[in-house]
Design a protein around this motif. Structure first.
Motif, PDB file in Angstrom:
ATOM      1  N   GLY A 254       0.824  -1.193   0.000  1.00 44.82           N
ATOM      2  CA  GLY A 254       0.000   0.000   0.000  1.00 44.82           C
ATOM      3  C   GLY A 254       0.860   1.244   0.000  1.00 44.82           C
ATOM      4  N   ILE A 255       0.232   2.377  -0.201  1.00 40.99           N
ATOM      5  CA  ILE A 255       0.938   3.647  -0.210  1.00 40.99           C
ATOM      6  C   ILE A 255       1.132   4.100   1.227  1.00 40.99           C
ATOM      7  CG2 ILE A 255       0.858   6.044  -0.975  1.00 40.99           C
ATOM      8  CD1 ILE A 255      -0.997   5.091  -3.257  1.00 40.99           C
ATOM      9  N   MET A 256       2.364   4.356   1.596  1.00 43.52           N
ATOM     10  CA  MET A 256       2.694   4.721   2.971  1.00 43.52           C
ATOM     11  C   MET A 256       2.255   6.155   3.265  1.00 43.52           C
ATOM     12  SD  MET A 256       4.368   2.012   4.174  1.00 43.52           S
ATOM     13  CE  MET A 256       5.538   2.510   5.443  1.00 43.52           C
ATOM     14  N   VAL A 257       1.512   6.337   4.359  1.00 46.35           N
ATOM     15  CA  VAL A 257       1.104   7.672   4.789  1.00 46.35           C
ATOM     16  C   VAL A 257       1.403   7.834   6.271  1.00 46.35           C
ATOM     17  CG1 VAL A 257      -0.713   7.866   3.043  1.00 46.35           C
ATOM     18  CG2 VAL A 257      -1.272   6.950   5.307  1.00 46.35           C
ATOM     19  N   ASP A 258       1.437   9.111   6.725  1.00 48.09           N
ATOM     20  CA  ASP A 258       1.618   9.385   8.143  1.00 48.09           C
ATOM     21  C   ASP A 258       0.255   9.582   8.794  1.00 48.09           C
ATOM     22  OD1 ASP A 258       0.781  11.947   7.415  1.00 48.09           O
ATOM     23  OD2 ASP A 258       2.780  12.831   7.540  1.00 48.09           O
ATOM     24  N   GLU A 259       0.247  10.071  10.042  1.00 49.61           N
ATOM     25  CA  GLU A 259      -1.017  10.226  10.768  1.00 49.61           C
ATOM     26  C   GLU A 259      -1.912  11.296  10.156  1.00 49.61           C
ATOM     27  OE1 GLU A 259       1.927  13.031  12.539  1.00 49.61           O
ATOM     28  OE2 GLU A 259       1.926  10.920  11.892  1.00 49.61           O
ATOM     29  N   ALA A 270      -3.245   9.765   0.652  1.00 47.79           N
ATOM     30  CA  ALA A 270      -3.836   8.481   0.268  1.00 47.79           C
ATOM     31  C   ALA A 270      -4.776   8.028   1.373  1.00 47.79           C
ATOM     32  CB  ALA A 270      -2.760   7.427   0.018  1.00 47.79           C
ATOM     33  N   ALA A 271      -5.837   7.323   0.994  1.00 43.78           N
ATOM     34  CA  ALA A 271      -6.823   6.872   1.977  1.00 43.78           C
ATOM     35  C   ALA A 271      -7.557   5.647   1.458  1.00 43.78           C
ATOM     36  CB  ALA A 271      -7.831   7.991   2.288  1.00 43.78           C
ATOM     37  N   GLY A 272      -8.120   4.879   2.392  1.00 39.80           N
ATOM     38  CA  GLY A 272      -8.907   3.706   2.047  1.00 39.80           C
ATOM     39  C   GLY A 272      -8.066   2.448   1.910  1.00 39.80           C
ATOM     40  N   ASP A 273      -8.539   1.513   1.112  1.00 36.67           N
ATOM     41  CA  ASP A 273      -7.891   0.212   0.954  1.00 36.67           C
ATOM     42  C   ASP A 273      -6.432   0.322   0.537  1.00 36.67           C
ATOM     43  OD1 ASP A 273     -10.463  -0.646   1.374  1.00 36.67           O
ATOM     44  OD2 ASP A 273     -10.647  -1.760  -0.503  1.00 36.67           O
ATOM     45  N   VAL A 274      -6.072   1.403  -0.153  1.00 39.34           N
ATOM     46  CA  VAL A 274      -4.740   1.518  -0.735  1.00 39.34           C
ATOM     47  C   VAL A 274      -3.712   2.089   0.235  1.00 39.34           C
ATOM     48  CG1 VAL A 274      -4.936   3.878  -1.646  1.00 39.34           C
ATOM     49  CG2 VAL A 274      -3.609   2.165  -2.921  1.00 39.34           C
ATOM     50  N   ALA A 275      -4.166   2.625   1.380  1.00 43.36           N
ATOM     51  CA  ALA A 275      -3.281   3.359   2.280  1.00 43.36           C
ATOM     52  C   ALA A 275      -2.762   2.487   3.421  1.00 43.36           C
ATOM     53  CB  ALA A 275      -4.004   4.570   2.863  1.00 43.36           C
ATOM     54  N   SER A 276      -1.461   2.506   3.631  1.00 38.12           N
ATOM     55  CA  SER A 276      -0.833   1.888   4.805  1.00 38.12           C
ATOM     56  C   SER A 276      -0.592   3.004   5.805  1.00 38.12           C
ATOM     57  CB  SER A 276       0.493   1.226   4.408  1.00 38.12           C
ATOM     58  OG  SER A 276       1.204   0.813   5.563  1.00 38.12           O
ATOM     59  N   TYR A 277      -1.288   2.945   6.946  1.00 38.31           N
ATOM     60  CA  TYR A 277      -1.295   4.071   7.870  1.00 38.31           C
ATOM     61  C   TYR A 277      -0.949   3.609   9.291  1.00 38.31           C
ATOM     62  CZ  TYR A 277      -5.656   2.448   9.931  1.00 38.31           C
ATOM     63  OH  TYR A 277      -6.584   1.687  10.602  1.00 38.31           O
ATOM     64  N   LEU A 282      -3.301  -0.396  16.800  1.00 40.78           N
ATOM     65  CA  LEU A 282      -2.873  -1.638  16.173  1.00 40.78           C
ATOM     66  C   LEU A 282      -1.528  -1.544  15.471  1.00 40.78           C
ATOM     67  CD1 LEU A 282      -6.329  -2.517  14.580  1.00 40.78           C
ATOM     68  CD2 LEU A 282      -5.470  -3.210  16.827  1.00 40.78           C
ATOM     69  N   GLY A 283      -0.973  -0.341  15.394  1.00 44.04           N
ATOM     70  CA  GLY A 283       0.263  -0.175  14.650  1.00 44.04           C
ATOM     71  C   GLY A 283      -0.019  -0.024  13.163  1.00 44.04           C
ATOM     72  N   ARG A 284       1.028   0.031  12.358  1.00 46.37           N
ATOM     73  CA  ARG A 284       0.837   0.263  10.921  1.00 46.37           C
ATOM     74  C   ARG A 284       0.057  -0.882  10.296  1.00 46.37           C
ATOM     75  NH1 ARG A 284       2.192   3.676   7.099  1.00 46.37           N
ATOM     76  NH2 ARG A 284       3.389   4.937   8.591  1.00 46.37           N
ATOM     77  N   GLN A 285      -0.930  -0.521   9.497  1.00 48.57           N
ATOM     78  CA  GLN A 285      -1.745  -1.525   8.836  1.00 48.57           C
ATOM     79  C   GLN A 285      -2.431  -0.924   7.618  1.00 48.57           C
ATOM     80  OE1 GLN A 285      -5.402  -2.884  10.575  1.00 48.57           O
ATOM     81  NE2 GLN A 285      -5.637  -1.045  11.848  1.00 48.57           N
ATOM     82  N   ARG A 286      -3.058  -1.790   6.838  1.00 48.69           N
ATOM     83  CA  ARG A 286      -3.879  -1.398   5.703  1.00 48.69           C
ATOM     84  C   ARG A 286      -5.234  -2.056   5.893  1.00 48.69           C
ATOM     85  NH1 ARG A 286      -5.033  -3.377   0.821  1.00 48.69           N
ATOM     86  NH2 ARG A 286      -3.657  -5.172   1.109  1.00 48.69           N
ATOM     87  N   ALA A 287      -6.284  -1.253   5.996  1.00 46.53           N
ATOM     88  CA  ALA A 287      -7.607  -1.770   6.354  1.00 46.53           C
ATOM     89  C   ALA A 287      -8.539  -1.750   5.147  1.00 46.53           C
ATOM     90  CB  ALA A 287      -8.202  -0.950   7.491  1.00 46.53           C
ATOM     91  N   GLU A 288      -9.094  -2.919   4.812  1.00 48.21           N
ATOM     92  CA  GLU A 288      -9.990  -3.044   3.659  1.00 48.21           C
ATOM     93  C   GLU A 288     -11.436  -3.154   4.139  1.00 48.21           C
ATOM     94  OE1 GLU A 288      -8.615  -6.493   1.622  1.00 48.21           O
ATOM     95  OE2 GLU A 288      -6.637  -5.653   1.181  1.00 48.21           O
ATOM     96  N   HIS A 289     -11.890  -2.153   4.872  1.00 49.57           N
ATOM     97  CA  HIS A 289     -13.222  -2.234   5.468  1.00 49.57           C
ATOM     98  C   HIS A 289     -13.979  -0.932   5.268  1.00 49.57           C
ATOM     99  CE1 HIS A 289     -11.816  -5.947   7.161  1.00 49.57           C
ATOM    100  NE2 HIS A 289     -10.869  -5.325   7.831  1.00 49.57           N
ATOM    101  N   VAL A 290     -15.295  -1.046   5.249  1.00 53.26           N
ATOM    102  CA  VAL A 290     -16.139   0.100   4.939  1.00 53.26           C
ATOM    103  C   VAL A 290     -16.007   1.208   5.981  1.00 53.26           C
ATOM    104  CG1 VAL A 290     -18.147  -0.951   6.076  1.00 53.26           C
ATOM    105  CG2 VAL A 290     -18.486   0.816   4.361  1.00 53.26           C
ATOM    106  N   ASP A 291     -15.861   0.862   7.250  1.00 58.39           N
ATOM    107  CA  ASP A 291     -15.718   1.882   8.283  1.00 58.39           C
ATOM    108  C   ASP A 291     -14.481   2.729   8.027  1.00 58.39           C
ATOM    109  OD1 ASP A 291     -16.305   3.252  10.713  1.00 58.39           O
ATOM    110  OD2 ASP A 291     -14.874   1.983  11.778  1.00 58.39           O
ATOM    111  N   ASN A 292     -13.416   2.086   7.584  1.00 60.90           N
ATOM    112  CA  ASN A 292     -12.194   2.813   7.269  1.00 60.90           C
ATOM    113  C   ASN A 292     -12.391   3.706   6.055  1.00 60.90           C
ATOM    114  OD1 ASN A 292      -9.308   3.232   7.899  1.00 60.90           O
ATOM    115  ND2 ASN A 292      -8.984   2.356   5.876  1.00 60.90           N
ATOM    116  N   ALA A 293     -13.076   3.213   5.029  1.00 61.62           N
ATOM    117  CA  ALA A 293     -13.336   4.023   3.836  1.00 61.62           C
ATOM    118  C   ALA A 293     -14.137   5.269   4.188  1.00 61.62           C
ATOM    119  CB  ALA A 293     -14.064   3.196   2.788  1.00 61.62           C
TER     120      ALA A 293
END
Length: 394
Positions: A254-259, A270-277, A282-293
């Motif tokens: 995913g595309i690395m982003v900060d806080e 970057a935001a959503g499924d594509v973003a590693s935040y 939970l620490g750095r992660q990439r979330a593929e869920h509607v709440d995150n979108a």
């Protein structure tokens, strides 16, 4: 053609609609452009495998999100292939060029594919068109094979079974759900599918397939074959970040982003499924869920328009299949130690997932409105035992 916008969003999914709302909260006049490969523009994607199949009162008209109502210009069915950071432009596969003041990459994910070409009867389920086609193929006791035992696969199998369709679900687990649920709950989860007439072929993977006229024949790694009227594959997604990586943005699953959801380029987010935040809990992660979108998209828009508030939300995920509904926060991995707290045997309760006695994930089974309490348990990061956790969330 050349188009220029104060705010440009690449990706025409749920994140883009939410980001538009976030921008408009702080900037009523700035021009907003949305460009994405999605042919229809933003929709509430979870409905494609849930409510549209299970709720007769949930009409197809309710899935559409309309960023145009907030003044955004939508360029649908247009794939961006390159990014020029020096000139602040992106270029589409049709040659159109889009200039930006600030750019949000919200390209989401594309379905993982096997060596079986998509067609009218082979659907790597993701889009509105996939839903429409599967609806046409379902019903009247036609036979549809579903490949994949994760969220999309299990939801589609349940939805089809509830709509007069013979279903075969092919998945790699020995017991359906056993990678996520503790053993007793996994067995109950599997039994629901048996009870609704779904044929389960566990411990198997798809080796190859072919389509002959109106029949799709699948060959499994066990050597068995399955002939069906159609096949729907739900194998997960891969983040779409090829043009971002080619432009030199930092990418790692995913595309690395900060806080602040900012990439390694201060004008690009970057935001959503594509973003590693960096998630607070939970620490750095990439979330593929509607709440995150929803939440990350809204916050990304606000930040682009001047907000100085970081993204601090820890998203939840959920699923509804047959009579079981669950929500969860954190890591759900059955290899972790679990502590179960059932208010009603195997039908209503909480499962805690612990690593070195620290809660890493919380599963809520048919127990709504307790997500904040689940987040609090994870936030504490203190060793927990059965005595401390039983009754903690009610």
């Amino acid at each position: 053609m050349r188009y220029d916008y104060d705010y440009l969003i690449v990706g025409a999914g749920m994140v883009s609609a939410n980001a538009t709302a976030g921008i408009r909260e702080r900037d009523e006049r700035g021009s907003i452009g949305i460009v994405g490969s999605e042919p229809n523009g933003p929709v509430t994607r979870p409905a494609l495998s849930k409510k549209l199949w299970t709720d007769p009162e949930f009409g197809f008209d309710k899935i559409w999100m309309k960023p145009e109502d907030k003044g955004a210009t939508l360029h649908a069915d247009t794939r961006i292939v390159s990014l020029d950071r020096d000139h602040r432009t992106v270029t589409a596969d049709n040659g159109d060029v889009f200039g930006y003041g600030r750019l949000l990459i919200a390209t989401g994910g594309e379905p993982k594919k096997l060596d079986l070409a998509p067609s009218e009867r082979v659907l790597y389920f993701r889009t509105v068109e996939d839903y429409r086609r599967l609806r046409e193929l379902a019903g009247s006791q036609r036979h549809i094979a579903v490949v994949g035992g994760s969220y999309i696969g299990t939801e589609l199998a349940a939805a089809l079974a509830l709509n007069d369709t013979r279903v075969t679900l092919i998945h790699p687990e020995q017991v359906l759900g056993d990678r996520v649920f503790p053993p007793d709950l996994a067995r109950r989860f599997q039994e629901m599918y048996h009870a609704h007439g779904v044929t389960l072929m566990g411990g198997r993977r798809l080796a190859s397939g072919r389509q002959d006229d109106d029949t799709v024949t699948l060959t499994l790694d066990s050597g068995e074959t399955v002939a069906a009227d159609a096949v729907a594959l739900g194998l997960g997604v891969e983040p779409v970040c090829d043009f971002a990586a080619a432009a030199g943005l930092a990418v790692d699953d995913g595309i690395m982003v900060d806080e602040m959801l900012r990439t390694s380029d201060p004008n690009i987010f970057a935001a959503g499924d594509v973003a590693s935040y960096p998630d607070n809990l939970l620490g750095r992660q990439r979330a593929e869920h509607v709440d995150n979108a929803n939440r990350m998209g809204q916050q990304a828009g606000a930040i682009m328009a001047g907000s100085e508030a970081p993204y601090t939300h820890t998203p939840y995920f959920y699923s509804n299949v047959f009579e079981l509904g669950y929500q969860a926060v954190g890591t759900l991995d059955s290899s972790l130690r679990t502590i179960e707290d059932w208010q009603e045997p195997q039908s209503r309760g909480v499962v805690y997932y612990l690593e070195e006695d620290v809660v890493k994930g919380v599963l809520l089974v048919n127990l709504k409105e307790r997500l904040d309490a689940a987040r609090e348990v994870i936030k504490e990061r203190t060793p927990g035992d059965r005595e401390a956790l039983i009754g903690r969330i009610r």
